[in-house]
Design an enzyme around this catalytic site. Structure first.
Site, PDB file in Angstrom:
ATOM      1  N   THR A 155       5.005   1.499   6.234  1.00 23.46           N
ATOM      2  CA  THR A 155       3.592   1.138   6.261  1.00 23.46           C
ATOM      3  C   THR A 155       2.909   2.044   7.265  1.00 23.46           C
ATOM      4  O   THR A 155       3.411   2.239   8.377  1.00 23.46           O
ATOM      5  CB  THR A 155       3.296  -0.328   6.636  1.00 23.46           C
ATOM      6  OG1 THR A 155       1.896  -0.443   6.932  1.00 23.46           O
ATOM      7  CG2 THR A 155       4.068  -0.814   7.847  1.00 23.46           C
ATOM      8  N   ARG A 186       0.415  -4.954  -5.132  1.00 22.59           N
ATOM      9  CA  ARG A 186       0.474  -6.015  -4.118  1.00 22.59           C
ATOM     10  C   ARG A 186       0.741  -7.342  -4.832  1.00 22.59           C
ATOM     11  O   ARG A 186      -0.065  -8.255  -4.770  1.00 22.59           O
ATOM     12  CB  ARG A 186      -0.838  -6.067  -3.343  1.00 22.59           C
ATOM     13  CG  ARG A 186      -1.077  -4.847  -2.465  1.00 22.59           C
ATOM     14  CD  ARG A 186      -2.191  -5.103  -1.494  1.00 22.59           C
ATOM     15  NE  ARG A 186      -2.576  -3.914  -0.756  1.00 22.59           N
ATOM     16  CZ  ARG A 186      -1.963  -3.490   0.343  1.00 22.59           C
ATOM     17  NH1 ARG A 186      -0.938  -4.151   0.825  1.00 22.59           N
ATOM     18  NH2 ARG A 186      -2.394  -2.409   0.954  1.00 22.59           N
ATOM     19  N   ASP A 195       5.655  -5.582   5.663  1.00 16.58           N
ATOM     20  CA  ASP A 195       6.182  -6.937   5.881  1.00 16.58           C
ATOM     21  C   ASP A 195       6.026  -7.864   4.673  1.00 16.58           C
ATOM     22  O   ASP A 195       6.861  -8.753   4.484  1.00 16.58           O
ATOM     23  CB  ASP A 195       5.663  -7.570   7.177  1.00 16.58           C
ATOM     24  CG  ASP A 195       4.170  -7.461   7.347  1.00 16.58           C
ATOM     25  OD1 ASP A 195       3.508  -6.971   6.417  1.00 16.58           O
ATOM     26  OD2 ASP A 195       3.665  -7.881   8.410  1.00 16.58           O
ATOM     27  N   ASP A 243       0.504   1.296   8.844  1.00 16.57           N
ATOM     28  CA  ASP A 243       0.089   0.442   9.970  1.00 16.57           C
ATOM     29  C   ASP A 243       1.134   0.439  11.094  1.00 16.57           C
ATOM     30  O   ASP A 243       0.822   0.102  12.229  1.00 16.57           O
ATOM     31  CB  ASP A 243      -0.130  -1.000   9.508  1.00 16.57           C
ATOM     32  CG  ASP A 243      -1.349  -1.149   8.616  1.00 16.57           C
ATOM     33  OD1 ASP A 243      -2.149  -0.204   8.530  1.00 16.57           O
ATOM     34  OD2 ASP A 243      -1.502  -2.223   8.010  1.00 16.57           O
ATOM     35  N   ASP A 253       3.508  -1.589  11.729  1.00 17.91           N
ATOM     36  CA  ASP A 253       3.612  -2.862  12.432  1.00 17.91           C
ATOM     37  C   ASP A 253       4.796  -3.723  11.992  1.00 17.91           C
ATOM     38  O   ASP A 253       4.811  -4.932  12.229  1.00 17.91           O
ATOM     39  CB  ASP A 253       2.299  -3.651  12.300  1.00 17.91           C
ATOM     40  CG  ASP A 253       1.926  -3.933  10.859  1.00 17.91           C
ATOM     41  OD1 ASP A 253       2.646  -3.480   9.949  1.00 17.91           O
ATOM     42  OD2 ASP A 253       0.911  -4.614  10.631  1.00 17.91           O
ATOM     43  N   MET A 295      -7.660   2.567   9.567  1.00 22.38           N
ATOM     44  CA  MET A 295      -6.966   1.378   9.061  1.00 22.38           C
ATOM     45  C   MET A 295      -6.181   0.703  10.190  1.00 22.38           C
ATOM     46  O   MET A 295      -5.920   1.317  11.226  1.00 22.38           O
ATOM     47  CB  MET A 295      -6.050   1.746   7.906  1.00 22.38           C
ATOM     48  CG  MET A 295      -6.804   1.941   6.607  1.00 22.38           C
ATOM     49  SD  MET A 295      -5.687   2.216   5.227  1.00 22.38           S
ATOM     50  CE  MET A 295      -6.850   2.191   3.856  1.00 22.38           C
ATOM     51  N   GLY A 296      -5.788  -0.514   9.938  1.00 21.02           N
ATOM     52  CA  GLY A 296      -5.039  -1.283  10.936  1.00 21.02           C
ATOM     53  C   GLY A 296      -5.551  -2.710  10.919  1.00 21.02           C
ATOM     54  O   GLY A 296      -6.596  -2.993  11.484  1.00 21.02           O
ATOM     55  N   ARG A 297      -4.822  -3.569  10.205  1.00 22.97           N
ATOM     56  CA  ARG A 297      -5.266  -4.952  10.019  1.00 22.97           C
ATOM     57  C   ARG A 297      -4.989  -5.811  11.252  1.00 22.97           C
ATOM     58  O   ARG A 297      -5.902  -6.360  11.863  1.00 22.97           O
ATOM     59  CB  ARG A 297      -4.533  -5.539   8.809  1.00 22.97           C
ATOM     60  CG  ARG A 297      -4.800  -6.993   8.549  1.00 22.97           C
ATOM     61  CD  ARG A 297      -4.026  -7.443   7.328  1.00 22.97           C
ATOM     62  NE  ARG A 297      -4.486  -6.736   6.140  1.00 22.97           N
ATOM     63  CZ  ARG A 297      -5.587  -7.059   5.463  1.00 22.97           C
ATOM     64  NH1 ARG A 297      -6.305  -8.089   5.835  1.00 22.97           N
ATOM     65  NH2 ARG A 297      -5.943  -6.375   4.396  1.00 22.97           N
ATOM     66  N   GLY A 344       0.826  -1.211   0.000  1.00 24.85           N
ATOM     67  CA  GLY A 344       0.000   0.000   0.000  1.00 24.85           C
ATOM     68  C   GLY A 344       0.856   1.255   0.000  1.00 24.85           C
ATOM     69  O   GLY A 344       1.909   1.286   0.635  1.00 24.85           O
TER      70      GLY A 344
HETATM   71  O1  F6P Z   1      -1.104  -2.181   4.318  1.00 27.60           O
HETATM   72  C1  F6P Z   1      -1.645  -1.049   4.880  1.00 27.60           C
HETATM   73  C2  F6P Z   1      -3.124  -0.956   4.692  1.00 27.60           C
HETATM   74  O2  F6P Z   1      -3.327   0.393   4.727  1.00 27.60           O
HETATM   75  C3  F6P Z   1      -4.021  -1.696   5.679  1.00 27.60           C
HETATM   76  O3  F6P Z   1      -4.224  -1.073   6.892  1.00 27.60           O
HETATM   77  C4  F6P Z   1      -5.294  -1.826   4.882  1.00 27.60           C
HETATM   78  O4  F6P Z   1      -6.070  -2.911   5.329  1.00 27.60           O
HETATM   79  C5  F6P Z   1      -4.790  -2.078   3.516  1.00 27.60           C
HETATM   80  O5  F6P Z   1      -3.556  -1.420   3.432  1.00 27.60           O
HETATM   81  C6  F6P Z   1      -5.728  -1.641   2.418  1.00 27.60           C
HETATM   82  O6  F6P Z   1      -5.028  -1.532   1.230  1.00 27.60           O
HETATM   83  P1  F6P Z   1      -5.593  -1.486  -0.235  1.00 27.60           P
HETATM   84  O7  F6P Z   1      -7.014  -1.054  -0.193  1.00 27.60           O
HETATM   85  O8  F6P Z   1      -4.716  -0.503  -0.929  1.00 27.60           O
HETATM   86  O9  F6P Z   1      -5.408  -2.843  -0.787  1.00 27.60           O
END
Ligand code: F6P
Length: 342
Positions: free
Chosen positions: A124, A71, A102, A126, A128, A168-170, A10
């Site tokens: 990131t 991705r 990561d 996030d 993390d 956000m924050g998985r 992202g």
């Molecule tokens: O990897 C970071 C992040 O922002 C996450 O918190 C979120 O779930 C994800 O990317 C969403 O990314 P995209 O919609 O670009 O696939």
């Protein structure tokens, strides 16, 4: 020496600062540098272009990444590794700097095991990635969350409403916790701590009882409250992550809170706004320091490493250790700190 640089995963503010730092440091050392378009996808496809001072002129304040991103997991693609090796051979690349979270760093590490000389740079929003105190993009993202909470406070208080804000924050709650703390949230729900709607409602009732007639709740998109049904989307990306924007925990939470408490509730999903705009001073500095340090690693032939920020100092850590210890959870003491202000 010819170095290739790419951004993966992202996007977030600060990536361009890191690209600029890599290019400028390479030029200072008389190294050649090429940019790879759209992360691992571009490396597989041979989508590579030479970079010079002109390529990075004026990009420091720009959000996103001038190289593009994706991705893509090359180890899930037919002949992914062979195609990457061919591109690196065709463009006579000696070492590769991968800027990412990561997933991207995991690929960089795996490539290193196949003899490709890589160095990782953590980014990131996030925040993390293990073994670094901060990742590029996090400070800009939490600044956006904080600004949004400041704005939502006035409308929540004017209408005496509960305002649920999904951020956000998985796997980790860094954005929710730090953004919520800085923005004066009245309740924060993060993936690391079991969450309950009933408990949140109890807290909202207590606040009303004390005369506080509005409340702001921040919830990380990856939270699954024990007493709320949230359905994960079944489709996954190349790294096996489900799409969290489609599960709508904020919306479900807001509806349930209104049902249980009778308090009028509204929901705001900050979404990709958190990844947009100009980087903060902190992210510009971090990106600049880490980008330069990554080229220093190449110069010193330290490969299979990630550059990091530890106690305000630039450090070099093993990618193996980063991958085995990520994702990095929030510091529990920060969560306790937030609760003091509920
Ligand atoms: O990897 C970071 C992040 O922002 C996450 O918190 C979120 O779930 C994800 O990317 C969403 O990314 P995209 O919609 O670009 O696939």
């Amino acid at each position: 020496m010819r170095i290739a640089v790419l951004t993966g995963g992202g996007d977030c503010p600060g990536l361009n600062g890191a690209i600029r730092a890599v290019v400028r440091k390479c030029l200072a050392l008389n190294y050649e540098v090429v940019g790879v378009k759209r992360g691992w996808l571009g490396l597989m496809k041979g989508d590579v272009e030479p970079m010079g001072a002109h390529s990075v002129s004026g990009i420091l304040p720009l959000g996103g990444t001038i190289l593009g991103t994706s991705r893509t997991n090359p180890f899930k693609e037919a002949d992914g590794l062979a195609r990457i090796e061919a591109t690196l051979r065709d463009y006579r690349v000696d070492a590769l700097i991968a800027i990412g979270g990561d997933d991207t760093l995991g690929v960089a590490n795996a490539l290193c095991k196949h003899g490709i000389l890589t160095v990782g740079v953590p980014k990131t929003m996030d925040n993390d990635v293990a073994l670094t105190d901060y990742c590029i993009g996090f400070d800009s993202a939490v600044s956006i969350v904080t600004d949004a909470l400041d704005k939502l406070h006035t409308t929540a208080s004017s209408h005496h409403r509960v305002m649920v804000v999904e951020v956000m924050g998985r796997d980790s709650g860094w954005v929710a916790l730090v953004g919520g703390l800085a923005g004066g949230a009245d309740w924060i729900m993060i993936p690391e701590v079991p969450a309950s709607v009933e408990e949140a409602c109890e807290h909202l009732r207590n606040r009303r009882g004390k005369g506080k007639d509005f409340s702001i709740i921040v919830v990380a998109e990856g939270v699954t409250p024990i007493d709320l049904s949230v359905t994960d989307d079944t489709s996954v990306d190349a790294f096996g992550h489900v799409r969290l924007d489609r599960r709508g925990v904020g919306e479900a939470l807001g509806r349930r809170i209104e049902e249980i408490t009778g308090f009028e509730t509204r929901v705001t999903v900050l979404g990709h706004l958190q990844r947009g705009g100009s980087p903060t001073v902190f992210d510009r500095m971090l990106a600049t320091r880490l980008g330069v340090a990554a080229v220093d690693c190449v110069k010193e032939r330290k490969f299979g490493k990630m550059v990091a920020l530890q106690c305000s100092q630039i450090a070099t850590v093993e990618l193996d250790d980063v991958i085995s210890q990520s994702p990095r959870n929030v510091d529990p003491s920060l969560y306790e700190l937030a609760a003091i202000f509920y």
